[in-house]
Scaffold this motif. Structure first.
Motif, PDB file in Angstrom:
ATOM      1  N   LEU A  22      10.387  -7.201   7.629  1.00 43.42           N
ATOM      2  CA  LEU A  22       9.796  -8.106   6.644  1.00 43.42           C
ATOM      3  C   LEU A  22      10.755  -9.139   6.057  1.00 43.42           C
ATOM      4  O   LEU A  22      10.374 -10.307   5.922  1.00 43.42           O
ATOM      5  N   PRO A  23      11.981  -8.768   5.655  1.00 45.67           N
ATOM      6  CA  PRO A  23      12.848  -9.787   5.048  1.00 45.67           C
ATOM      7  C   PRO A  23      13.039 -11.017   5.932  1.00 45.67           C
ATOM      8  O   PRO A  23      12.931 -12.156   5.458  1.00 45.67           O
ATOM      9  N   ALA A  24      13.275 -10.814   7.216  1.00 45.54           N
ATOM     10  CA  ALA A  24      13.480 -11.956   8.111  1.00 45.54           C
ATOM     11  C   ALA A  24      12.176 -12.718   8.329  1.00 45.54           C
ATOM     12  O   ALA A  24      12.162 -13.955   8.366  1.00 45.54           O
ATOM     13  N   VAL A  25      11.077 -11.986   8.481  1.00 45.83           N
ATOM     14  CA  VAL A  25       9.780 -12.630   8.691  1.00 45.83           C
ATOM     15  C   VAL A  25       9.415 -13.517   7.504  1.00 45.83           C
ATOM     16  O   VAL A  25       9.015 -14.675   7.668  1.00 45.83           O
ATOM     17  N   LEU A  26       9.561 -12.970   6.302  1.00 41.77           N
ATOM     18  CA  LEU A  26       9.153 -13.721   5.115  1.00 41.77           C
ATOM     19  C   LEU A  26      10.126 -14.846   4.778  1.00 41.77           C
ATOM     20  O   LEU A  26       9.733 -15.872   4.225  1.00 41.77           O
ATOM     21  N   ALA A  27      11.407 -14.672   5.136  1.00 41.73           N
ATOM     22  CA  ALA A  27      12.393 -15.715   4.881  1.00 41.73           C
ATOM     23  C   ALA A  27      12.089 -16.972   5.672  1.00 41.73           C
ATOM     24  O   ALA A  27      12.436 -18.082   5.273  1.00 41.73           O
ATOM     25  N   TYR A  53       8.781   7.050   4.739  1.00 41.17           N
ATOM     26  CA  TYR A  53       9.229   6.689   6.080  1.00 41.17           C
ATOM     27  C   TYR A  53      10.667   6.172   5.990  1.00 41.17           C
ATOM     28  O   TYR A  53      11.076   5.574   4.975  1.00 41.17           O
ATOM     29  N   PRO A  54      11.468   6.362   7.035  1.00 41.51           N
ATOM     30  CA  PRO A  54      12.896   6.023   6.974  1.00 41.51           C
ATOM     31  C   PRO A  54      13.196   4.556   6.674  1.00 41.51           C
ATOM     32  O   PRO A  54      14.273   4.244   6.145  1.00 41.51           O
ATOM     33  N   ASP A  55      12.289   3.672   7.023  1.00 44.68           N
ATOM     34  CA  ASP A  55      12.554   2.243   6.813  1.00 44.68           C
ATOM     35  C   ASP A  55      12.241   1.766   5.405  1.00 44.68           C
ATOM     36  O   ASP A  55      12.529   0.615   5.054  1.00 44.68           O
ATOM     37  N   VAL A  56      11.654   2.608   4.563  1.00 43.57           N
ATOM     38  CA  VAL A  56      11.130   2.160   3.271  1.00 43.57           C
ATOM     39  C   VAL A  56      12.237   1.715   2.318  1.00 43.57           C
ATOM     40  O   VAL A  56      12.222   0.577   1.814  1.00 43.57           O
ATOM     41  N   LEU A  57      13.182   2.580   2.040  1.00 43.13           N
ATOM     42  CA  LEU A  57      14.224   2.224   1.070  1.00 43.13           C
ATOM     43  C   LEU A  57      15.048   1.019   1.517  1.00 43.13           C
ATOM     44  O   LEU A  57      15.299   0.112   0.715  1.00 43.13           O
ATOM     45  N   PRO A  58      15.482   0.957   2.794  1.00 39.70           N
ATOM     46  CA  PRO A  58      16.209  -0.248   3.221  1.00 39.70           C
ATOM     47  C   PRO A  58      15.383  -1.521   3.076  1.00 39.70           C
ATOM     48  O   PRO A  58      15.911  -2.565   2.668  1.00 39.70           O
ATOM     49  N   ALA A  59      14.092  -1.446   3.404  1.00 40.85           N
ATOM     50  CA  ALA A  59      13.247  -2.641   3.337  1.00 40.85           C
ATOM     51  C   ALA A  59      13.029  -3.089   1.896  1.00 40.85           C
ATOM     52  O   ALA A  59      13.136  -4.285   1.580  1.00 40.85           O
ATOM     53  N   ASP A 100       6.196  -3.473  13.323  1.00 42.05           N
ATOM     54  CA  ASP A 100       6.388  -2.071  13.673  1.00 42.05           C
ATOM     55  C   ASP A 100       7.284  -1.349  12.683  1.00 42.05           C
ATOM     56  O   ASP A 100       7.329  -0.122  12.667  1.00 42.05           O
ATOM     57  N   SER A 101       7.991  -2.107  11.874  1.00 41.03           N
ATOM     58  CA  SER A 101       8.884  -1.524  10.873  1.00 41.03           C
ATOM     59  C   SER A 101       8.929  -2.436   9.659  1.00 41.03           C
ATOM     60  O   SER A 101       8.910  -3.677   9.791  1.00 41.03           O
ATOM     61  N   LEU A 102       9.022  -1.833   8.479  1.00 42.05           N
ATOM     62  CA  LEU A 102       9.109  -2.637   7.262  1.00 42.05           C
ATOM     63  C   LEU A 102      10.420  -3.408   7.186  1.00 42.05           C
ATOM     64  O   LEU A 102      10.509  -4.405   6.464  1.00 42.05           O
ATOM     65  N   THR A 103      11.425  -2.981   7.931  1.00 41.67           N
ATOM     66  CA  THR A 103      12.692  -3.692   7.917  1.00 41.67           C
ATOM     67  C   THR A 103      12.599  -5.068   8.587  1.00 41.67           C
ATOM     68  O   THR A 103      13.522  -5.874   8.469  1.00 41.67           O
ATOM     69  N   ASP A 127       0.856  -1.162   0.000  1.00 44.39           N
ATOM     70  CA  ASP A 127       0.000   0.000   0.000  1.00 44.39           C
ATOM     71  C   ASP A 127       0.913   1.240   0.000  1.00 44.39           C
ATOM     72  O   ASP A 127       2.123   1.130   0.195  1.00 44.39           O
ATOM     73  N   VAL A 128       0.316   2.425  -0.167  1.00 47.44           N
ATOM     74  CA  VAL A 128       1.126   3.642  -0.270  1.00 47.44           C
ATOM     75  C   VAL A 128       1.022   4.513   0.991  1.00 47.44           C
ATOM     76  O   VAL A 128       1.947   4.590   1.790  1.00 47.44           O
ATOM     77  N   GLY A 129      -0.127   5.182   1.162  1.00 45.16           N
ATOM     78  CA  GLY A 129      -0.270   6.140   2.249  1.00 45.16           C
ATOM     79  C   GLY A 129      -0.174   5.515   3.630  1.00 45.16           C
ATOM     80  O   GLY A 129      -0.873   4.542   3.922  1.00 45.16           O
ATOM     81  N   GLU A 130       0.714   6.042   4.455  1.00 46.46           N
ATOM     82  CA  GLU A 130       0.970   5.591   5.822  1.00 46.46           C
ATOM     83  C   GLU A 130       1.539   4.172   5.891  1.00 46.46           C
ATOM     84  O   GLU A 130       1.695   3.617   6.969  1.00 46.46           O
ATOM     85  N   THR A 131       1.852   3.591   4.729  1.00 47.92           N
ATOM     86  CA  THR A 131       2.637   2.368   4.671  1.00 47.92           C
ATOM     87  C   THR A 131       4.039   2.708   4.187  1.00 47.92           C
ATOM     88  O   THR A 131       5.033   2.424   4.855  1.00 47.92           O
ATOM     89  N   LEU A 132       4.096   3.364   3.021  1.00 50.78           N
ATOM     90  CA  LEU A 132       5.371   3.857   2.502  1.00 50.78           C
ATOM     91  C   LEU A 132       5.549   5.351   2.737  1.00 50.78           C
ATOM     92  O   LEU A 132       6.642   5.808   3.053  1.00 50.78           O
ATOM     93  N   LEU A 133       4.448   6.083   2.578  1.00 47.45           N
ATOM     94  CA  LEU A 133       4.512   7.542   2.661  1.00 47.45           C
ATOM     95  C   LEU A 133       3.940   8.059   3.969  1.00 47.45           C
ATOM     96  O   LEU A 133       2.873   7.618   4.404  1.00 47.45           O
ATOM     97  N   ASP A 134       4.621   9.014   4.553  1.00 51.11           N
ATOM     98  CA  ASP A 134       4.085   9.787   5.666  1.00 51.11           C
ATOM     99  C   ASP A 134       3.144  10.833   5.044  1.00 51.11           C
ATOM    100  O   ASP A 134       3.588  11.710   4.294  1.00 51.11           O
ATOM    101  N   ASP A 135       1.856  10.737   5.328  1.00 50.44           N
ATOM    102  CA  ASP A 135       0.864  11.600   4.694  1.00 50.44           C
ATOM    103  C   ASP A 135       0.755  12.993   5.314  1.00 50.44           C
ATOM    104  O   ASP A 135      -0.092  13.788   4.904  1.00 50.44           O
ATOM    105  N   THR A 136       1.595  13.306   6.284  1.00 57.57           N
ATOM    106  CA  THR A 136       1.459  14.569   7.004  1.00 57.57           C
ATOM    107  C   THR A 136       1.466  15.770   6.069  1.00 57.57           C
ATOM    108  O   THR A 136       0.621  16.671   6.171  1.00 57.57           O
ATOM    109  N   ARG A 137       2.392  15.804   5.134  1.00 58.70           N
ATOM    110  CA  ARG A 137       2.493  16.964   4.246  1.00 58.70           C
ATOM    111  C   ARG A 137       1.243  17.123   3.396  1.00 58.70           C
ATOM    112  O   ARG A 137       0.737  18.236   3.211  1.00 58.70           O
TER     113      ARG A 137
END
Length: 215
Positions: A207-212, A83-89, A202-205, A8-18
């Protein structure tokens, strides 16, 4: 085995505050007032578009979007909105050999703006391009056409119980709730979320371990 992860996009990847602040400014109400009413609408399990008529009866969201664009105050998405965790995840998931996609209830312009960010994903699509929006089952049919794998091999990640978790689960996908933003926090411990979410993170980071570790 998981083959694909779709976000999903809003509030999953993007902070919708702006964007929420931009709407408050556009309709001429204090930002904190707009946020308070948005929160009340959210707590009632309603769509955030239902916030606007409280300030402007008969508000037409599509028309006002066009007016914002014409006034040079239209939707903007920049790397700083992620959100800060998006690109690393996203990078870690692709490095793990998973197909990664984005598909959310956003405008066609949002899809263009997201593609300009050159994110580490394999595909981007929005409801504005597909002319069908969540929670319509047809939206998730399009996700199934987009992402490689059988439906049980596709994970859908979102923050919204009624737009993300419940319909994605009904469509046969595995599901993840990200606990952030108003919806993610509000519904993280909801009974229906417990029934339909395979994981709550609590963080998208995470996911890799969870899904593995998923058979």
């Amino acid at each position: 085995m998981i083959r694909s992860v779709v976000f999903d996009v809003g509030e999953t990847l993007l902070d919708d505050t702006r964007e929420f602040h931009a709407w408050a400014d556009w309709i001429g109400v204090p930002r904190h007032t707009f946020s308070a009413v948005l929160g009340a609408v959210t707590a009632q399990g309603r769509n955030n578009a239902e916030t606007f008529p409280y300030f402007r009866p008969g508000f037409d969201l599509a028309v006002e979007r066009e007016r914002r664009e014409a006034a040079g105050r239209g939707e903007q998405i920049e790397v700083s909105d992620l959100y800060p965790d998006v690109l690393p995840a996203l990078s870690a998931l692709r490095a793990a050999g998973l197909w990664v996609g984005i598909a959310g209830n956003q405008t066609a312009r949002a899809a263009l703006l997201l593609r300009r960010l050159n994110l580490p994903v394999d595909a981007i699509a929005t409801s504005g391009e597909w002319n069908v929006a969540k929670p319509d089952p047809l939206f998730f049919d399009r996700v199934a056409e987009l992402a490689p794998g059988e439906r049980h091999e596709i994970v859908y990640v979102g923050d919204h119980r009624d737009n993300d978790l419940v319909p994605a689960h009904a469509a046969g996908f595995r599901t993840v709730l990200i606990r952030r933003g108003p919806w993610g926090h509000l519904w993280a411990d909801d009974a229906l979320v417990r029934q339909t979410a395979d994981w709550v993170v609590d963080s998208l980071t995470e996911l890799p371990a969870v899904l593995a570790s998923t058979p």
